[in-house]
Write an enzyme that holds these catalytic residues in place. Structure first.
Site, PDB file in Angstrom:
ATOM      1  N   CYS A 141       0.823  -1.214   0.000  1.00 59.46           N
ATOM      2  CA  CYS A 141       0.000   0.000   0.000  1.00 59.46           C
ATOM      3  C   CYS A 141       0.857   1.264   0.000  1.00 59.46           C
ATOM      4  O   CYS A 141       0.662   2.169  -0.816  1.00 59.46           O
ATOM      5  CB  CYS A 141      -0.943  -0.007   1.196  1.00 59.46           C
ATOM      6  SG  CYS A 141      -0.157  -0.461   2.760  1.00 59.46           S
ATOM      7  N   HIS A 220      -2.856   5.527   6.187  1.00 64.80           N
ATOM      8  CA  HIS A 220      -1.497   6.046   6.377  1.00 64.80           C
ATOM      9  C   HIS A 220      -1.479   7.503   5.876  1.00 64.80           C
ATOM     10  O   HIS A 220      -2.283   7.874   5.012  1.00 64.80           O
ATOM     11  CB  HIS A 220      -0.478   5.313   5.507  1.00 64.80           C
ATOM     12  CG  HIS A 220      -0.423   3.830   5.652  1.00 64.80           C
ATOM     13  ND1 HIS A 220      -0.064   3.188   6.816  1.00 64.80           N
ATOM     14  CD2 HIS A 220      -0.636   2.837   4.751  1.00 64.80           C
ATOM     15  CE1 HIS A 220      -0.048   1.876   6.620  1.00 64.80           C
ATOM     16  NE2 HIS A 220      -0.408   1.634   5.374  1.00 64.80           N
TER      17      HIS A 220
HETATM   18  P1  NAD Z   1      -5.406 -10.897   5.922  1.00 66.93           P
HETATM   19  O1  NAD Z   1      -4.816 -11.574   7.105  1.00 66.93           O
HETATM   20  O2  NAD Z   1      -6.456  -9.873   6.126  1.00 66.93           O
HETATM   21  O3  NAD Z   1      -5.980 -11.964   4.910  1.00 66.93           O
HETATM   22  C1  NAD Z   1      -5.278 -13.127   4.561  1.00 66.93           C
HETATM   23  C2  NAD Z   1      -6.277 -14.251   4.360  1.00 66.93           C
HETATM   24  O4  NAD Z   1      -5.581 -15.417   3.928  1.00 66.93           O
HETATM   25  C3  NAD Z   1      -7.018 -14.622   5.638  1.00 66.93           C
HETATM   26  O5  NAD Z   1      -8.385 -14.814   5.319  1.00 66.93           O
HETATM   27  C4  NAD Z   1      -6.367 -15.939   6.060  1.00 66.93           C
HETATM   28  O6  NAD Z   1      -7.247 -16.762   6.775  1.00 66.93           O
HETATM   29  C5  NAD Z   1      -6.040 -16.532   4.708  1.00 66.93           C
HETATM   30  N1  NAD Z   1      -4.996 -17.564   4.735  1.00 66.93           N
HETATM   31  C6  NAD Z   1      -4.073 -17.836   5.667  1.00 66.93           C
HETATM   32  N2  NAD Z   1      -3.281 -18.843   5.286  1.00 66.93           N
HETATM   33  C7  NAD Z   1      -3.713 -19.229   4.072  1.00 66.93           C
HETATM   34  C8  NAD Z   1      -3.315 -20.242   3.140  1.00 66.93           C
HETATM   35  N3  NAD Z   1      -2.306 -21.065   3.391  1.00 66.93           N
HETATM   36  N4  NAD Z   1      -4.017 -20.347   1.995  1.00 66.93           N
HETATM   37  C9  NAD Z   1      -5.055 -19.543   1.711  1.00 66.93           C
HETATM   38  N5  NAD Z   1      -5.484 -18.581   2.557  1.00 66.93           N
HETATM   39  C10 NAD Z   1      -4.819 -18.424   3.712  1.00 66.93           C
HETATM   40  O7  NAD Z   1      -4.165 -10.291   5.138  1.00 66.93           O
HETATM   41  P2  NAD Z   1      -4.194  -9.053   4.156  1.00 66.93           P
HETATM   42  O8  NAD Z   1      -4.097  -7.806   4.955  1.00 66.93           O
HETATM   43  O9  NAD Z   1      -5.297  -9.211   3.185  1.00 66.93           O
HETATM   44  O10 NAD Z   1      -2.782  -9.197   3.441  1.00 66.93           O
HETATM   45  C11 NAD Z   1      -2.593 -10.068   2.330  1.00 66.93           C
HETATM   46  C12 NAD Z   1      -1.365  -9.611   1.582  1.00 66.93           C
HETATM   47  O11 NAD Z   1      -1.595  -8.267   1.117  1.00 66.93           O
HETATM   48  C13 NAD Z   1      -0.071  -9.544   2.409  1.00 66.93           C
HETATM   49  O12 NAD Z   1       1.021  -9.805   1.558  1.00 66.93           O
HETATM   50  C14 NAD Z   1      -0.030  -8.100   2.847  1.00 66.93           C
HETATM   51  O13 NAD Z   1       1.265  -7.665   3.174  1.00 66.93           O
HETATM   52  C15 NAD Z   1      -0.564  -7.415   1.605  1.00 66.93           C
HETATM   53  N6  NAD Z   1      -1.141  -6.086   1.821  1.00 66.93           N
HETATM   54  C16 NAD Z   1      -1.905  -5.817   2.919  1.00 66.93           C
HETATM   55  C17 NAD Z   1      -2.412  -4.543   3.098  1.00 66.93           C
HETATM   56  C18 NAD Z   1      -3.224  -4.181   4.314  1.00 66.93           C
HETATM   57  O14 NAD Z   1      -3.142  -3.061   4.768  1.00 66.93           O
HETATM   58  N7  NAD Z   1      -4.016  -5.069   4.874  1.00 66.93           N
HETATM   59  C19 NAD Z   1      -2.164  -3.560   2.163  1.00 66.93           C
HETATM   60  C20 NAD Z   1      -1.433  -3.870   1.016  1.00 66.93           C
HETATM   61  C21 NAD Z   1      -0.908  -5.135   0.861  1.00 66.93           C
END
Ligand code: NAD
Length: 342
Positions: A141, A220
């Site tokens: 992000c 942010h």
């Molecule tokens: P999150 O924890 O909200 O969601 C992840 C999901 O994946 C959850 O539903 C979890 O149960 C599931 N999960 C866990 N292990 C798994 C597996 N082995 N197979 C399939 N599903 C599985 O995480 P998020 O915030 O959505 O982040 C996901 C990615 O996006 C990360 O790389 C993070 O760094 C990136 N990201 C997050 C944000 C943010 O602010 N949340 C912003 C930009 C990028």
């Protein structure tokens, strides 16, 4: 024929990306994969999305919770042209052998290291570099926000030097176990990793970043000081450059949007799904040009800013559209963020 897309990981990013793919005319959402049953998986099925079991989850666990599943992750991958991995940090990289085995193209998120993929991606910045690529990472992000701003400033004014302090939200709204809830945490690795991450897209960008974490979940805020190589005669021209670029929203003082709470309230008033703000948010009064020195604030909605990029990256990889601006327009039109009056 529409591109068949799988989304593995259905949390903050995955559920938004799945909705965004579902809205594109040139893409079909084959299904989403989750490890554990819960309200998000139930909602996916209610919306008509096919749900598949991933990781160490079991079909029985989902069925006991009354959530019907269409198969496991491998079944989903077999039916798809590409998988968008939105699993937690490091799980995405661990999934790479699974995608290799299934011989499927893959997109990762910014929680993974750049080395997971052939390219790091931002739609305004390096769309053509990803033509034909099979493995791409959509940057985080914060990096997405910086890369978008860099695309504008490099193109129109040149960048001699850039220092940014990232005031980072402590957690996403649903993350009750993260903090701080009272305090400001300086990020002790100096400069922070965000500058090098922007350089995975713009290798020669002279940017250095520092970061502090603060007790908020909304957005942010980046505090930027950029020395321009070709400064314009006044700051209005910089504002105009941002205003005329897609995925930027500029507010005026008379709008009384003092900070991030009002930005989210604005998104609520627009009826945006989940209050999402997928654009970089700038304030006219929060931008000043002093000779060659540009100062500006921008707010970044961490939960949603990478969502449109996850759509455009597919059009680049599969060469569904050769012009980045046309892809951006199509994506943003489908998402209802094409051009908003502020
Ligand atoms: P999150 O924890 O909200 O969601 C992840 C999901 O994946 C959850 O539903 C979890 O149960 C599931 N999960 C866990 N292990 C798994 C597996 N082995 N197979 C399939 N599903 C599985 O995480 P998020 O915030 O959505 O982040 C996901 C990615 O996006 C990360 O790389 C993070 O760094 C990136 N990201 C997050 C944000 C943010 O602010 N949340 C912003 C930009 C990028």
């Amino acid at each position: 024929m529409a591109l068949k897309v799988a989304v593995n990981g259905y949390g903050t990013i995955g559920k938004r990306v799945a909705d965004a793919i579902h809205l594109q005319k040139d893409m079909t959402l084959v299904g989403v994969a989750k490890t554990r049953p819960g309200f998000e998986g139930r909602r996916a099925v209610e919306k008509g999305f096919k749900l598949f079991v991933a990781g160490d989850g079991t079909k029985e666990e989902f069925e006991r919770a009354g959530i019907s599943v269409a198969g496991n992750l491998l079944d989903l991958l077999q039916q798809s042209d590409v998988v968008i991995d939105a699993t937690p940090e490091k799980v995405g990289a661990a999934n790479k052998p699974v995608y290799d085995e299934a011989k499927i193209a893959a997109v990762w998120q910014g929680g993974e290291k750049a080395s997971v993929a052939e390219h790091s991606f931002n739609a305004l910045a390096n769309y053509p570099e990803c033509f034909g690529a099979k493995k791409v990472r959509v940057v985080s992000c914060n990096t997405t926000g910086l890369a978008r701003a860099a695309s504008v400033l490099r193109r129109d004014f040149g960048v001699q030097h850039w220092e940014a302090t990232l005031v980072r939200r402590a957690a996403d709204p649903g993350e009750t176990k993260r903090g701080p809830i009272n305090g400001i945490l300086p990020t002790m690795s100096l400069p922070s990793h965000h500058g090098p991450d922007v350089r995975t897209i713009f290798p020669d960008l002279p940017i250095a970043t520092t970061a502090v974490v603060v007790p908020t979940t909304l957005m942010h805020v980046h505090v930027n000081h950029v020395r321009l190589a070709r400064p314009p005669s006044d700051g209005g021209k910089v504002l105009e450059a941002f205003r005329s670029t897609p995925r930027f929203v500029l507010f005026r003082g008379s709008d009384h949007l003092e900070g991030t709470p009002q930005v989210i309230e604005w998104a609520r008033d627009l009826g945006r799904p989940r209050n999402d703000v997928m654009e970089n948010v700038l304030w006219e009064e929060g931008l000043k040009l002093d000779g060659e020195d540009l100062y500006f604030f921008q707010a970044i909605h961490q939960e949603s800013i990478v969502v449109p990029e996850n759509v455009d990256v597919l059009r680049a990889m599969f060469q569904l559209e050769s012009d980045p601006l046309k892809s951006i327009e199509r994506t943003d039109h489908a998402l209802g963020i094409a051009r908003v009056a502020t």
